[in-house]
Design a protein around this motif. Structure first.
Motif, mmCIF file in Angstrom:
data_model
loop_
_atom_site.group_PDB
_atom_site.id
_atom_site.type_symbol
_atom_site.label_atom_id
_atom_site.label_comp_id
_atom_site.label_asym_id
_atom_site.label_seq_id
_atom_site.Cartn_x
_atom_site.Cartn_y
_atom_site.Cartn_z
ATOM 1 N N PRO A 1 0.845 -1.202 0.000
ATOM 2 C CA PRO A 1 0.000 0.000 0.000
ATOM 3 C C PRO A 1 0.881 1.253 0.000
ATOM 4 O O PRO A 1 1.925 1.272 0.654
ATOM 5 N N PHE A 2 0.503 2.269 -0.753
ATOM 6 C CA PHE A 2 1.234 3.539 -0.675
ATOM 7 C C PHE A 2 0.236 4.686 -0.777
ATOM 8 O O PHE A 2 -0.864 4.517 -1.314
ATOM 9 N N TYR B 1 -7.195 9.771 -12.346
ATOM 10 C CA TYR B 1 -7.049 8.381 -11.928
ATOM 11 C C TYR B 1 -7.505 7.485 -13.067
ATOM 12 O O TYR B 1 -8.508 7.782 -13.724
ATOM 13 N N GLY B 2 -6.802 6.400 -13.272
ATOM 14 C CA GLY B 2 -7.193 5.494 -14.345
ATOM 15 C C GLY B 2 -6.439 5.795 -15.631
ATOM 16 O O GLY B 2 -6.523 5.052 -16.590
ATOM 17 N N PRO C 1 -4.544 -0.653 -13.567
ATOM 18 C CA PRO C 1 -5.859 -0.166 -13.139
ATOM 19 C C PRO C 1 -6.373 -0.862 -11.873
ATOM 20 O O PRO C 1 -6.762 -0.214 -10.922
ATOM 21 N N ILE C 2 -6.375 -2.179 -11.872
ATOM 22 C CA ILE C 2 -6.864 -2.952 -10.721
ATOM 23 C C ILE C 2 -5.746 -3.922 -10.342
ATOM 24 O O ILE C 2 -5.549 -4.932 -11.015
ATOM 25 N N ARG D 1 -4.967 4.925 -8.201
ATOM 26 C CA ARG D 1 -6.278 5.008 -7.559
ATOM 27 C C ARG D 1 -6.409 3.965 -6.460
ATOM 28 O O ARG D 1 -6.959 4.209 -5.397
ATOM 29 N N GLU D 2 -5.883 2.781 -6.707
ATOM 30 C CA GLU D 2 -5.991 1.701 -5.732
ATOM 31 C C GLU D 2 -4.837 1.725 -4.721
ATOM 32 O O GLU D 2 -4.750 0.858 -3.851
ATOM 33 N N GLN D 3 -3.910 2.678 -4.883
ATOM 34 C CA GLN D 3 -2.851 2.908 -3.905
ATOM 35 C C GLN D 3 -1.976 1.682 -3.638
ATOM 36 O O GLN D 3 -1.757 1.303 -2.482
ATOM 37 N N PRO E 1 -2.321 5.592 2.857
ATOM 38 C CA PRO E 1 -3.275 4.746 2.130
ATOM 39 C C PRO E 1 -4.424 4.335 3.035
ATOM 40 O O PRO E 1 -4.233 4.148 4.228
ATOM 41 N N GLN F 1 -11.743 9.773 -7.881
ATOM 42 C CA GLN F 1 -11.353 8.398 -8.199
ATOM 43 C C GLN F 1 -12.359 7.778 -9.175
ATOM 44 O O GLN F 1 -11.979 7.149 -10.164
ATOM 45 N N GLY G 1 -12.330 9.315 -12.757
ATOM 46 C CA GLY G 1 -11.107 8.963 -13.473
ATOM 47 C C GLY G 1 -11.197 7.558 -14.030
ATOM 48 O O GLY G 1 -10.941 7.311 -15.207
ATOM 49 N N PHE G 2 -11.604 6.633 -13.164
ATOM 50 C CA PHE G 2 -11.627 5.245 -13.613
ATOM 51 C C PHE G 2 -12.748 5.012 -14.614
ATOM 52 O O PHE G 2 -12.592 4.274 -15.587
ATOM 53 N N HIS H 1 -11.684 6.460 -17.931
ATOM 54 C CA HIS H 1 -10.498 5.895 -18.571
ATOM 55 C C HIS H 1 -10.876 4.848 -19.619
ATOM 56 O O HIS H 1 -10.062 4.508 -20.459
#
Lengths: 189, 290, 362
Positions: free
Chosen positions: B33-34, B43-44, B123-124, B206-208, C182, C322, C325-326, C329
């Motif tokens: 995690p960040f 994002y994305g 992305p995911i 986005r998902e960090q 996070p 968030q 954006g997603f 995209h």
């Protein structure tokens, strides 16, 4: 605070830290490979390589443990001034730096949790010298095998057995650095 | 250069990302995690890759950006321009000349070297996400090495379709431990993940999450003994450079069913054409012009 | 004959030039100033400040102008700008009990110290288009009264005095910062509230509405809604005490919700909380209801499987930057992935076709 504490940081922090990180990353990504780390001039007895790692990676969010002979006022002040990292005991440390014998016992440091194995300490081990001889290293980052002078193969092998938990090591000497992540397998002694 | 800090991000943010990258390299395939920052792009659209690149770039680097294998897709152009402006680094379209390559959805065809870093936009990051939407659950599954659900899913594919119906973002197992999402690369690219001389870094903004493959990592695409993994592509040579080993885009050329196949890796295709390789359609056109 | 598309860079530059032209609109119409937006589109400005997590009406107004009125785009601009700001320190918690209220209403008591103050609200306007505004609105003036000098006490404080409402534990603990760490689940309430304040107004509104319609119903009343300015104070280490660094306008909502009790504990009302920048009351009320729904575990209620009770679902999906954006995209090229699926579908169809031929032959 001595004026010494105010000096010896990166002359151009964004660029020097970027170059130092590249060396540190190459070392961690290729266990056993010896890289050069320059730019920092920390007070004795800390090596320039260990100083560069601290400047590159530590800040108020990363508690640092100064082990044994390194726990001296000049160095404490230097780290506080340049990084703002809190100085703590082994159990809270994100980074610990010192000679191998001063860093003992290893089980005092955080090794991460099964859900968050990244929450483990990184140990910066000050070595008298660093040579591509000694224990045989295999694992991720290593093409077939490589060799590196290690302070205590048995202890590091025990650490590797904890994978995916465990400690990660940087080994520093003068302006040289190598790394030994928990993922590296060791043979020999 | 510019009013921004080198490579846009402030130093504290870069340190946080750098620490995550090091832990990612130490535990290959594990998602660290960040605290992803809000970047000046959505994002994305590659914010994770951009942050990893920003924390990794040095002034000496030569930077290449590809999207779908191509240097000239608009988002690749936009990201390349961002780093030209904020880091002042040299940019290149040549895979072999690049020291850092940021990519979306492809691994270049030309073999990578020890002096290169490949940064993936993700992305995911969670390979189990479409089987279990809850992060709290998937985190547990990784910690317990509980990957049965993934095998069940792949096996259900086989019973329904006769084959594994995953064509991209095909899950892999890293060093016998973590199941990892290789980002939405076509499964054709999966074999290039393994035993790769370059450092491979994955960033999901986005998902960090940040994760990594050190060079020469053991990376295995999940499969079954009776249904082994198969890296597939269009059964066709490139119509421009005649390559038979590269991943192809299908381009519709008219409304009467006309189509051609061209390399998705534009640098690879251009290099081959310069070497004198000639695909069928390019040859036909040259003949027509002569 | 296919020729690889070049000139992505020029296409982008041209698109941006066109966008700038469209943003300005008909040049015969006078251009909007940032000050006009700040003063006359204040509720849009408030929303951008709240969801952008940055209290700066001028920047929010500029963002709205730049975004052509697309508020989510404006919030995005503010967020991206905010990330680059150096952080000098953190303020002390604002004291909303000392708020200079311009609006303060309670649905639970007919009157209370401080009174019911309607303030500048749409509540009782008849929603009839005012064609006078289409011409020139002029400079309307409202009648003025005496400002209340003393502090206005919280309504829930009256209930608390009798032990009729659950007491909130006070804490000096530094709350986690969603923008610097996070997200980790399960989240503490401070983090949930932070996420809800930043969360999309429409999303939070929809969830709050769902609780009213029975998806984890919690019988909410607006215990109190207050809008006004509060002082922002910051501890200065060199001085050793806090000094006032400015004033901000906020909207605070405390909901009074269904009571609970057991054999050992007498029945008590419970509460939910909402706090946002500026006059943004729909968001503050929505937030209080969703906050209350998310507290089911702490209050010993059943998990009804309702969306508003599901912390991970709410927190992972409430952020419109968030989400947008997603969502957007998928406009980016995906032809490599699509090609891989095309190959697979063709292959599966060939295999199925061969199977049918074989069966027919048998």
């Amino acid at each position: 605070m001595q004026t010494e504490a105010l000096e010896g940081g990166f002359p151009d922090a964004p660029l020097d830290a970027a170059r130092a990180f590249r060396a540190a990353m190459n070392a961690m990504a290729r266990p056993g490979r010896i890289e050069t780390l320059v730019g920092a001039v920390p007070p004795a007895p800390l090596s320039p390589a260990a100083g560069a790692l601290i400047l590159t990676l530590c800040d108020p969010g990363t508690p640092v443990h100064l082990a044994g002979a390194l726990d001296v006022a000049g160095l404490r002040d230097w780290i506080t001034f340049h990084t703002g990292a809190p100085l703590v005991g082994p159990a809270q440390a994100a980074f610990a730096v010192g000679k191998w014998e001063d860093l003992q016992p290893l089980d005092a440091y955080r090794i991460g949790t099964s859900e968050y194995p990244d929450r483990s300490a990184t140990l910066i081990v000050e070595m008298p010298e660093l040579t591509p001889q000694g224990a045989v290293l295999t694992g991720p980052g290593i093409k077939e095998s490589t060799r590196l002078s290690l302070p205590d193969v048995a202890a590091m092998r025990r650490n590797a057995a904890l994978f995916p938990l465990g400690l990660d090591f940087f080994l520093t000497s003068a302006n040289r650095v190598a790394a030994l992540p928990r993922s590296t397998q060791l043979e020999g002694n | 250069m510019s009013d921004y800090n080198f490579a846009y991000l402030d130093e504290q943010t870069k340190r946080m990302i750098r620490r995550a990258i090091l832990k990612g390299l130490a535990v290959p395939g594990y998602q660290v995690p960040f605290a992803s920052r809000e970047m000046p792009m959505p994002y994305g659209w590659g914010t994770g890759g951009v942050q990893v690149s920003a924390a990794t770039l040095t002034p000496e680097d030569r930077f290449k950006v590809i999207d779908q294998g191509a240097d000239d897709t608009t988002n690749a152009v936009s990201i390349r321009k961002f780093f030209e402006r904020t880091a002042g680094v040299e940019v290149t379209e040549e895979t072999e000349a690049a020291t850092i390559i940021q990519t979306r959805h492809r691994i270049p065809e030309a073999p990578l070297s020890e002096d290169q870093i490949l940064v993936y936009q993700v992305p995911i990051p969670e390979p189990l996400r479409f089987l279990e939407p809850r992060e709290t659950e998937t985190r547990k599954m990784h910690s317990l090495e509980e990957y049965g659900l993934m095998h069940v899913k792949l096996y259900e594919d086989i019973s329904q379709h006769g084959a594994i119906a995953t064509a991209y973002a095909y899950p892999v197992k890293v060093e016998g431990r973590y199941v990892m999402d290789p980002s939405p690369i076509p499964k054709f690219d999966n074999p290039k993940l393994a035993d790769c001389p370059a450092i491979q870094l994955f960033g999901a903004g986005r998902e960090q999450r940040i994760y990594a493959l050190p060079p020469y990592s053991d990376v295995v695409s999940l499969d079954f003994e009776d249904h082994p993994f198969e890296a597939s592509k269009a059964d066709h040579p490139c119509d421009l450079c005649d390559a038979r080993d590269s991943y192809l885009d299908e381009v519709i050329t008219d409304d009467r069913g006309g189509r051609m196949f061209v390399c998705s890796d534009t640098d690879y295709c251009r290099t081959r054409q310069a070497q004198g390789h000639l695909g069928a359609q390019l040859a036909a056109r040259q003949e027509g012009a002569a | 004959m296919y020729v690889a598309v070049k000139g992505g860079e020029r296409a982008i530059d041209n698109a941006h030039a066109w966008l700038a032209e469209e943003r300005r609109g008909d040049p015969a119409v006078p251009e909007l100033s940032v000050a006009q937006i700040r003063e006359q589109m204040a509720l849009a400005v408030n929303r951008v400040m709240t969801e952008g997590s940055l209290y700066d009406p001028d920047l929010a107004a500029l963002a709205i102008k730049q975004a052509r009125g697309d508020l989510i785009e404006a919030i995005f601009l503010i967020r991206a700008y905010r990330t680059t700001l150096p952080r000098f320190g953190s303020s002390a918690p604002v004291k909303t009990a000392e708020m200079a209220c311009e609006r303060r209403i309670s649905a639970t008591f007919k009157d209370a110290p401080g009174g019911q103050v309607l303030g500048p609200t749409f509540d009782y306007t008849h929603r009839l288009l005012d064609f006078k505004l289409a011409a020139e609105g002029g400079t309307p003036a409202a009648p003025e009264g005496e400002a209340r000098r003393e502090a206005t006490p919280h309504i829930t404080g009256f209930l608390n005095r009798e032990g009729l409402i659950q007491t909130e534990d006070e804490s000096d603990e530094t709350p986690p910062d969603l923008t610097r760490e996070p997200m980790e689940l399960p989240a503490a309430r401070a983090l949930r509230l932070q996420a809800l304040t930043r969360g999309d107004e429409g999303f939070v509104l929809g969830l709050a509405y769902s609780t009213q319609r029975g998806y984890a119903r919690n019988h909410a009343f607006v215990g109190e809604l207050r809008i006004g300015s509060v002082a922002v104070e910051m501890e200065i280490p060199e001085l050793g005490f806090a000094i006032e660094i400015g004033e901000i306008t906020v909207t605070e909502c405390e909901s009074v919700n269904q009571f609970k009790g057991s054999k050992t504990e007498p029945p008590q009302f419970t509460r939910g909380y909402g706090l946002v920048f500026g006059q943004t009351e729909r968001k503050a009320i929505s937030m209080a209801l969703v906050d209350r729904a998310l507290r089911w575990k702490e209050l010993g209620e059943d998990d009804q499987g309702a969306p508003a009770q599901d912390e991970e679902f709410v927190l992972m999906h409430c952020d419109n930057i968030q989400a947008t954006g997603f969502l957007e995209h998928i406009k980016l090229p995906h032809y490599v992935d699509f090609q891989s699926e095309l190959e697979l579908v063709r292959k599966l169809r060939r295999a199925a076709g061969a199977e049918e031929v074989k069966e027919a032959a048998e």
